[in-house]
Design a protein around this motif. Structure first.
Motif, PDB file in Angstrom:
ATOM      1  N   TYR A  74       9.997 -23.065  25.760  1.00  0.00           N
ATOM      2  CA  TYR A  74      10.462 -22.104  24.767  1.00  0.00           C
ATOM      3  C   TYR A  74      10.809 -20.804  25.480  1.00  0.00           C
ATOM      4  O   TYR A  74      10.023 -20.293  26.289  1.00  0.00           O
ATOM      5  CB  TYR A  74       9.382 -21.858  23.715  1.00  0.00           C
ATOM      6  N   VAL A  75      11.993 -20.277  25.172  1.00  0.00           N
ATOM      7  CA  VAL A  75      12.472 -19.055  25.811  1.00  0.00           C
ATOM      8  C   VAL A  75      12.945 -18.080  24.737  1.00  0.00           C
ATOM      9  O   VAL A  75      13.243 -18.462  23.602  1.00  0.00           O
ATOM     10  CB  VAL A  75      13.614 -19.347  26.804  1.00  0.00           C
ATOM     11  N   ASP A  76      13.011 -16.824  25.103  1.00  0.00           N
ATOM     12  CA  ASP A  76      13.541 -15.777  24.226  1.00  0.00           C
ATOM     13  C   ASP A  76      14.966 -15.503  24.680  1.00  0.00           C
ATOM     14  O   ASP A  76      15.211 -14.716  25.604  1.00  0.00           O
ATOM     15  CB  ASP A  76      12.676 -14.523  24.334  1.00  0.00           C
ATOM     16  N   SER A  77      15.912 -16.181  24.051  1.00  0.00           N
ATOM     17  CA  SER A  77      17.298 -16.116  24.495  1.00  0.00           C
ATOM     18  C   SER A  77      18.235 -16.267  23.302  1.00  0.00           C
ATOM     19  O   SER A  77      17.963 -17.072  22.401  1.00  0.00           O
ATOM     20  CB  SER A  77      17.582 -17.240  25.498  1.00  0.00           C
ATOM     21  N   PRO A  78      19.372 -15.542  23.277  1.00  0.00           N
ATOM     22  CA  PRO A  78      20.361 -15.745  22.216  1.00  0.00           C
ATOM     23  C   PRO A  78      21.029 -17.111  22.293  1.00  0.00           C
ATOM     24  O   PRO A  78      21.722 -17.508  21.355  1.00  0.00           O
ATOM     25  CB  PRO A  78      21.367 -14.610  22.453  1.00  0.00           C
ATOM     26  N   GLU A  79      20.807 -17.837  23.381  1.00  0.00           N
ATOM     27  CA  GLU A  79      21.295 -19.216  23.455  1.00  0.00           C
ATOM     28  C   GLU A  79      20.501 -20.130  22.537  1.00  0.00           C
ATOM     29  O   GLU A  79      21.041 -21.094  21.992  1.00  0.00           O
ATOM     30  CB  GLU A  79      21.148 -19.752  24.881  1.00  0.00           C
ATOM     31  N   THR A  80      19.205 -19.847  22.398  1.00  0.00           N
ATOM     32  CA  THR A  80      18.312 -20.777  21.708  1.00  0.00           C
ATOM     33  C   THR A  80      17.836 -20.281  20.346  1.00  0.00           C
ATOM     34  O   THR A  80      17.390 -21.080  19.530  1.00  0.00           O
ATOM     35  CB  THR A  80      17.074 -21.071  22.580  1.00  0.00           C
ATOM     36  N   ILE A  81      17.928 -18.958  20.102  1.00  0.00           N
ATOM     37  CA  ILE A  81      17.476 -18.380  18.833  1.00  0.00           C
ATOM     38  C   ILE A  81      18.513 -17.345  18.394  1.00  0.00           C
ATOM     39  O   ILE A  81      18.688 -16.325  19.079  1.00  0.00           O
ATOM     40  CB  ILE A  81      16.096 -17.699  18.977  1.00  0.00           C
ATOM     41  N   TYR A  82      19.175 -17.602  17.280  1.00  0.00           N
ATOM     42  CA  TYR A  82      20.181 -16.653  16.826  1.00  0.00           C
ATOM     43  C   TYR A  82      20.450 -16.856  15.342  1.00  0.00           C
ATOM     44  O   TYR A  82      20.036 -17.862  14.740  1.00  0.00           O
ATOM     45  CB  TYR A  82      21.483 -16.798  17.627  1.00  0.00           C
ATOM     46  N   ILE A  83      21.148 -15.888  14.741  1.00  0.00           N
ATOM     47  CA  ILE A  83      21.567 -15.968  13.339  1.00  0.00           C
ATOM     48  C   ILE A  83      23.034 -16.346  13.292  1.00  0.00           C
ATOM     49  O   ILE A  83      23.868 -15.739  13.970  1.00  0.00           O
ATOM     50  CB  ILE A  83      21.356 -14.622  12.610  1.00  0.00           C
ATOM     51  N   ASP A  84      23.352 -17.354  12.482  1.00  0.00           N
ATOM     52  CA  ASP A  84      24.738 -17.792  12.274  1.00  0.00           C
ATOM     53  C   ASP A  84      25.124 -17.470  10.837  1.00  0.00           C
ATOM     54  O   ASP A  84      24.497 -17.980   9.904  1.00  0.00           O
ATOM     55  CB  ASP A  84      24.864 -19.284  12.549  1.00  0.00           C
ATOM     56  N   GLN A  85      26.127 -16.632  10.658  1.00  0.00           N
ATOM     57  CA  GLN A  85      26.557 -16.220   9.318  1.00  0.00           C
ATOM     58  C   GLN A  85      27.624 -17.137   8.730  1.00  0.00           C
ATOM     59  O   GLN A  85      28.140 -16.866   7.643  1.00  0.00           O
ATOM     60  CB  GLN A  85      27.089 -14.781   9.364  1.00  0.00           C
ATOM     61  N   ASN A  86      27.946 -18.225   9.415  1.00  0.00           N
ATOM     62  CA  ASN A  86      29.038 -19.096   8.959  1.00  0.00           C
ATOM     63  C   ASN A  86      28.615 -20.555   8.908  1.00  0.00           C
ATOM     64  O   ASN A  86      29.324 -21.443   9.377  1.00  0.00           O
ATOM     65  CB  ASN A  86      30.249 -18.939   9.891  1.00  0.00           C
ATOM     66  N   VAL A  87      27.452 -20.799   8.317  1.00  0.00           N
ATOM     67  CA  VAL A  87      26.934 -22.162   8.205  1.00  0.00           C
ATOM     68  C   VAL A  87      27.225 -22.702   6.818  1.00  0.00           C
ATOM     69  O   VAL A  87      26.827 -22.108   5.810  1.00  0.00           O
ATOM     70  CB  VAL A  87      25.417 -22.194   8.469  1.00  0.00           C
ATOM     71  N   ALA A  88      27.912 -23.827   6.736  1.00  0.00           N
ATOM     72  CA  ALA A  88      28.235 -24.446   5.451  1.00  0.00           C
ATOM     73  C   ALA A  88      26.963 -24.802   4.709  1.00  0.00           C
ATOM     74  O   ALA A  88      26.041 -25.389   5.282  1.00  0.00           O
ATOM     75  CB  ALA A  88      29.081 -25.695   5.666  1.00  0.00           C
ATOM     76  N   GLY A  89      26.893 -24.427   3.435  1.00  0.00           N
ATOM     77  CA  GLY A  89      25.758 -24.768   2.596  1.00  0.00           C
ATOM     78  C   GLY A  89      24.641 -23.763   2.606  1.00  0.00           C
ATOM     79  O   GLY A  89      23.730 -23.844   1.782  1.00  0.00           O
ATOM     80  N   ALA A  90      24.655 -22.809   3.538  1.00  0.00           N
ATOM     81  CA  ALA A  90      23.617 -21.783   3.585  1.00  0.00           C
ATOM     82  C   ALA A  90      23.995 -20.641   2.654  1.00  0.00           C
ATOM     83  O   ALA A  90      25.169 -20.319   2.485  1.00  0.00           O
ATOM     84  CB  ALA A  90      23.441 -21.265   5.002  1.00  0.00           C
ATOM     85  N   SER A  91      22.975 -20.031   2.054  1.00  0.00           N
ATOM     86  CA  SER A  91      23.207 -18.908   1.152  1.00  0.00           C
ATOM     87  C   SER A  91      23.174 -17.612   1.960  1.00  0.00           C
ATOM     88  O   SER A  91      22.174 -16.905   2.008  1.00  0.00           O
ATOM     89  CB  SER A  91      22.142 -18.878   0.049  1.00  0.00           C
ATOM     90  N   GLY A  92      24.267 -17.337   2.633  1.00  0.00           N
ATOM     91  CA  GLY A  92      24.308 -16.228   3.575  1.00  0.00           C
ATOM     92  C   GLY A  92      24.127 -16.765   4.972  1.00  0.00           C
ATOM     93  O   GLY A  92      24.671 -17.815   5.320  1.00  0.00           O
ATOM     94  N   GLY A  93      23.359 -16.056   5.801  1.00  0.00           N
ATOM     95  CA  GLY A  93      23.155 -16.510   7.164  1.00  0.00           C
ATOM     96  C   GLY A  93      22.079 -17.576   7.270  1.00  0.00           C
ATOM     97  O   GLY A  93      21.363 -17.880   6.311  1.00  0.00           O
ATOM     98  N   ALA A  94      21.971 -18.144   8.465  1.00  0.00           N
ATOM     99  CA  ALA A  94      20.938 -19.138   8.746  1.00  0.00           C
ATOM    100  C   ALA A  94      20.387 -18.885  10.145  1.00  0.00           C
ATOM    101  O   ALA A  94      21.130 -18.513  11.063  1.00  0.00           O
ATOM    102  CB  ALA A  94      21.491 -20.549   8.645  1.00  0.00           C
TER     103      ALA A  94
END
Length: 303
Positions: A74-94
């Protein structure tokens, strides 16, 4: 998240199996249910970045060592943990927990890993005793990539006070190992690892890889688990104590979302030994292609 169940044997196990079979279908009375009068925690991942006032990012070799023979760091990296605001079916970001194939990655403890991934928790941010906690989740790779192990769970906060696992108590609200079903379980002093306090569920008339809400109702006498408001399991303090076991779920817990790869539990299900324990080459290829993401639309606690 610490290894899993095998077939029960012996008279005591048979007696417990009978108890848990009843618990899986019996409904809780109004007195035996969680108080859900107020929302005390909520995150719908509507910002551009993870809200670190709510979530702590955990790192292998710094916060803990590897368990269950898992194959990721487990690492603290934007590669592995991030918010996506364009996910189909999500109510806003995911929230996206996104493992990557990085052969030879060195963790802070000097150990080498071929996969990196993400794990977040509310440890030191939000802890609670009793209530309803739920998350709307989309499993990776349509829940059909053997060896991927996303989880949604809680852990007794007394671990911060020197109370070791499993005597601090663990509650697995959702685990999936790349099969078309999910699992719930409890881990306590006399029932952990291959714990008999567990239940699996499939998705009747539903898509295992679609959006689903996984929930635990926790009150001072037990837990009831749901998928999309369908009760799948109920276990009470009285049932645990009837077996001479210790109930360790009257103290604060904190929530965890993580994406593990391979190890004891997946390997116990799929029997794969190469190229990694619990991970076949087909799944390695999917992770290497960047297609394997675990998505969380929102997390909520009501008390």
């Amino acid at each position: 998240m610490r290894g899993r169940r095998k077939q029960l044997v012996g008279g005591a196990a048979l007696a417990l199996t009978a108890l848990l079979s009843v618990s899986a279908t019996s409904a809780a009375s109004p007195a035996d249910s969680a108080d859900t009068s107020a929302v005390t925690f909520f995150d719908d991942f509507s910002g551009n970045n993870l809200d670190r006032s709510k979530w702590k990012v955990l790192k292998t070799g710094e916060n803990f060592g590897t368990v269950n023979n898992e194959q990721q760091a487990y690492v603290d990296s934007p590669e592995t943990i991030y918010i996506d605001q364009n996910v189909a079916g999500a109510s806003g970001g995911a929230l996206a927990l996104h493992p990557r194939y990085r052969p030879g990655h060195q963790a802070p403890d000097g150990r080498s890993y071929d996969f990196i991934s993400g794990r977040v928790s509310t440890q030191d941010r939000f802890e609670f005793t009793y209530g309803r906690y739920e998350a709307r989740i989309k499993l990776p790779e349509n829940a059909n990539a053997a060896g991927l192990w996303p989880a949604w769970w809680s852990l007794g906060a007394k671990i911060d006070e020197g109370e070791p696992w499993p005597t601090n108590g663990e509650v697995d609200v959702m685990e999936n190992v790349g099969e078309p079903w999910t699992n719930v379980s409890l881990h306590g002093p006399e029932y952990h690892g291959d714990t008999p306090v567990n239940a699996s569920q499939s998705f009747p008339n539903g898509d295992p890889g679609g959006w689903h809400t996984y929930r635990a109702d926790w009150w001072n006498g037990g837990f009831t688990f749901f998928v999309d408001d369908r009760q799948i399991y109920r276990i009470t303090k009285a049932e645990i104590e009837q077996n001479g076991w210790t109930w360790v779920y009257d103290d604060p817990q904190y929530m965890i979302l993580n994406f593990a790869l391979g190890g004891t539990y997946p390997q116990g299900v799929n029997g794969v030994t190469q190229p990694y324990p619990g991970i076949p080459q087909s799944t390695v290829d999917k992770v290497a292609s960047g297609s394997s993401r675990y998505l969380i639309d929102w997390v909520r606690v009501s008390q």
